[in-house]
Design an enzyme around this catalytic site. Structure first.
Site, short mmCIF file in Angstrom:
data_model
loop_
_atom_site.label_atom_id
_atom_site.label_comp_id
_atom_site.label_asym_id
_atom_site.label_seq_id
_atom_site.Cartn_x
_atom_site.Cartn_y
_atom_site.Cartn_z
N HIS A 70 -64.77 89.94 -1.72
CA HIS A 70 -64.89 89.58 -0.30
C HIS A 70 -63.59 88.99 0.24
O HIS A 70 -63.34 87.79 0.13
CB HIS A 70 -66.04 88.57 -0.16
CG HIS A 70 -66.45 88.27 1.24
ND1 HIS A 70 -67.66 87.71 1.56
CD2 HIS A 70 -65.82 88.44 2.43
CE1 HIS A 70 -67.76 87.55 2.86
NE2 HIS A 70 -66.64 87.98 3.42
N HIS A 72 -60.59 89.36 3.70
CA HIS A 72 -60.24 89.90 5.02
C HIS A 72 -58.73 89.87 5.13
O HIS A 72 -58.14 88.80 5.32
CB HIS A 72 -60.83 89.03 6.14
CG HIS A 72 -62.33 88.87 6.06
ND1 HIS A 72 -63.19 89.67 6.75
CD2 HIS A 72 -63.10 87.99 5.38
CE1 HIS A 72 -64.45 89.29 6.51
NE2 HIS A 72 -64.41 88.28 5.67
N PHE A 73 -58.09 91.03 4.99
CA PHE A 73 -56.62 91.08 5.03
C PHE A 73 -56.09 91.51 6.40
O PHE A 73 -54.89 91.73 6.57
CB PHE A 73 -56.07 91.95 3.90
CG PHE A 73 -56.20 91.32 2.52
CD1 PHE A 73 -56.45 89.96 2.36
CD2 PHE A 73 -56.05 92.10 1.37
CE1 PHE A 73 -56.56 89.38 1.09
CE2 PHE A 73 -56.14 91.53 0.10
CZ PHE A 73 -56.41 90.18 -0.03
N ASN A 105 -64.01 94.30 9.11
CA ASN A 105 -63.94 93.70 10.46
C ASN A 105 -62.50 93.51 10.92
O ASN A 105 -62.09 92.44 11.34
CB ASN A 105 -64.71 92.37 10.52
CG ASN A 105 -64.14 91.31 9.60
OD1 ASN A 105 -63.62 91.63 8.54
ND2 ASN A 105 -64.24 90.06 9.98
N HIS A 237 -71.57 84.98 0.51
CA HIS A 237 -71.48 83.52 0.73
C HIS A 237 -72.79 82.78 0.96
O HIS A 237 -73.04 82.29 2.06
CB HIS A 237 -70.48 83.20 1.85
CG HIS A 237 -70.49 84.10 3.04
ND1 HIS A 237 -71.63 84.43 3.72
CD2 HIS A 237 -69.47 84.74 3.68
CE1 HIS A 237 -71.32 85.23 4.72
NE2 HIS A 237 -70.02 85.44 4.71
N ASP A 303 -64.14 85.03 0.20
CA ASP A 303 -64.22 85.19 1.66
C ASP A 303 -62.89 84.76 2.30
O ASP A 303 -62.88 84.07 3.33
CB ASP A 303 -65.41 84.43 2.26
CG ASP A 303 -65.63 84.78 3.73
OD1 ASP A 303 -65.04 85.77 4.21
OD2 ASP A 303 -66.40 84.06 4.40
C1 NCD Z 1 -64.57 85.77 8.55
C2 NCD Z 1 -63.30 86.29 9.25
O1 NCD Z 1 -62.59 85.49 9.87
O2 NCD Z 1 -63.03 87.47 9.14
N1 NCD Z 1 -64.80 84.43 8.96
C3 NCD Z 1 -65.51 83.51 8.29
O3 NCD Z 1 -65.68 82.42 8.82
N2 NCD Z 1 -65.99 83.74 7.08
C4 NCD Z 1 -65.68 86.69 8.88
C5 NCD Z 1 -66.92 86.41 8.07
O4 NCD Z 1 -66.96 86.72 6.86
O5 NCD Z 1 -67.88 85.89 8.65
ZN ZN Z 2 -66.18 87.31 5.21
#
Ligand code: NCD
Ligand code: ZN
Length: 449
Positions: A70, A72-73, A105, A237, A303
């Site tokens: 998990h 987000h890059f 996303n 999460h 995450d």
């Molecule tokens: C994540 C993001 O910023 O991409 N933010 C977060 O608070 N975890 C998106 C997500 O996993 O909800």
């Molecule tokens: Zn996330």
């Protein structure tokens, strides 16, 4: 077995080299010699009488590289200076993570095959570690073709960064049934927005916890209870002990993050501690941590969700949610192992073995036939986390000052990518898919229709 000849590199079955040190095998930490083949796979474990080059790490410990399901890059995205696929995978390499599951996303989000393929093209030649790409199943007409190309699906039950709309409650059962038929891993962000409130004064993490309370997690898990048995479901999460116990009883895969395990709504007051789902009370954090230490929580994931320092410097109510974590995930927990709080095999199962299995990958264990994606860790080398020494372009961490143990060496397919704590500069990370995933079908000839 015929004895190995010295310098037997010309023999196809001779190991390319031997990694010697200590490893956790058959229930204990013991001296091992790991024979690694020219193909980058582990050939055998045990004493080898071969003339192949030996790298002896002495008292240091050899671990499988971790998988972080998990992250987000942010690529493609509006601000590649805060994060991109090159900087994100580099942090993974330094943090001992050999495979990341990259979430859809982005801007634009990955909702169809052309966007997925454009993202895959951005990985090639720029990634320090392997990348599995999730797709969003939000476009019903694109799901079938995405299932032949993506590494997994990500379903958001609540709005979050880059995801303004979510499936209608009445649509969810049908969506999950369809996804079960497509047979890819399906990760779910499980918060039910029906439980959200808008607090009058949103000044810090405590109010954020009230705004998106634990009952939102419980309600989302209730909605998932009817998921079809064939679905490769994984809940992202999880923040509560009750949620962990429920999913464990149901036999559903789920993860906990280092921030929900180590930080509470009292740890800090500013927007760096704003994350979805929110940090919980100290009591809830401690209960989740005990579920992690006793093995109830099957997976660890970061995450990793960086936002620029300036976005996080602003007013809490307006700041985006999320914090970086891929580089510090394993090092923070290795320090908990060193402190005697967490059994090493429990960490290895949660950070290396189970996440690789869930994504259908042949690594995550020190076992013959597995890819030699390995780490060398010196448990004496404890250092405080400092944003200035991390490799995150966003330049901040919520774990400033926390004790950590960073891997000294990191191997991908038997080749060093990090040595003496420094990245060696090969950007050979690839886009991977689960071994069980279906392959693109040859389209039937028109005359057959
Ligand atoms: C994540 C993001 O910023 O991409 N933010 C977060 O608070 N975890 C998106 C997500 O996993 O909800
Ligand atoms: Zn996330």
């Amino acid at each position: 077995m015929a004895p190995h000849r010295a310098g037997g590199a010309e023999r196809p079955d001779a190991p390319a080299w031997i990694l010697a040190g200590r490893a956790f095998l058959r229930g204990r930490l013991q001296p091992v010699e790991i024979a690694i083949g020219e193909d980058g796979r582990i050939q055998s474990i045990g004493r080898s009488r071969t003339g192949a080059p030996r790298h002896d790490v002495g008292e240091a410990v050899i671990l499988p590289a971790a998988t972080d399901v998990h992250v987000h890059f942010r690529e493609p995205g509006p601000d590649p200076r805060t994060e991109n696929l090159a900087t994100g995978t580099l942090q993974a390499a330094y943090g001992g993570v050999g495979l990341v599951g990259e979430m859809p996303n982005t801007e634009p989000p990955v909702t169809d095959v052309p966007r997925l393929e454009a993202k895959a093209a951005r990985v090639r030649g720029r990634a320090a570690v392997d990348v599995l790409l999730y797709a969003s199943p939000s476009d019903p007409t694109a799901r079938g073709r995405l299932a032949e190309r993506a590494g997994g699906f990500k379903v958001y039950l609540s709005p979050t960064t880059g995801i303004p709309s979510v499936p209608d409650p009445t649509e969810l059962p049908g969506l999950l049934r369809e996804l079960a038929g497509l047979d890819l891993p399906v990760a779910v962000h499980a918060e039910d927005p029906a439980e959200f409130t808008v607090p009058e004064h949103l000044v810090g993490p405590r109010e954020w916890d009230l705004a998106r309370p634990p009952s939102a997690e419980a309600a989302a898990l209730e909605r998932l209870a009817s998921a079809p048995a064939g679905l490769r479901l994984h809940v992202a999460h999880v923040t509560t002990a009750a949620g962990a116990d429920r999913l464990r009883r149901a036999g559903v895969s789920f993860e906990a993050t280092p921030h929900h395990l180590l930080l509470s709504e009292r740890t800090g007051t500013d927007a760096r501690f704003k994350v979805n789902p929110p940090l919980r009370s100290e009591q809830e954090r401690a209960a989740l941590w005990s579920r992690f230490c006793d093995g109830t929580v099957p997976l660890l994931a970061s995450d990793h969700a960086p936002h620029s320092a300036s976005a996080k410097d602003g007013e809490f109510a307006r700041a985006p949610s999320g914090m970086p974590g891929v580089e510090t995930m394993l090092p923070l927990l290795l320090a908990r192992v060193r402190a005697g709080d967490l059994p090493l095999p429990t960490l290895l199962a949660a950070a290396c073995d189970r996440p690789a299995r869930w994504l259908g990958q042949a690594h995550g264990r020190i076992a013959p036939g597995h890819r030699a994606n390995l780490l060398v860790v010196d448990f004496r080398a404890r250092t405080p986390v400092a944003a200035a020494r991390l490799h995150a372009p966003c330049g901040w961490t919520a774990f400033e000052g926390w004790e950590a143990i960073f891997p000294r060496e990191h191997y991908r397919d038997g080749r060093a990518i990090v040595r003496h704590g420094e990245f060696e500069g090969r950007l050979e990370g690839e886009v991977v898919r689960p071994e069980f995933a279906r392959r693109p079908e040859a389209r039937p000839p028109r005359s057959a229709e």
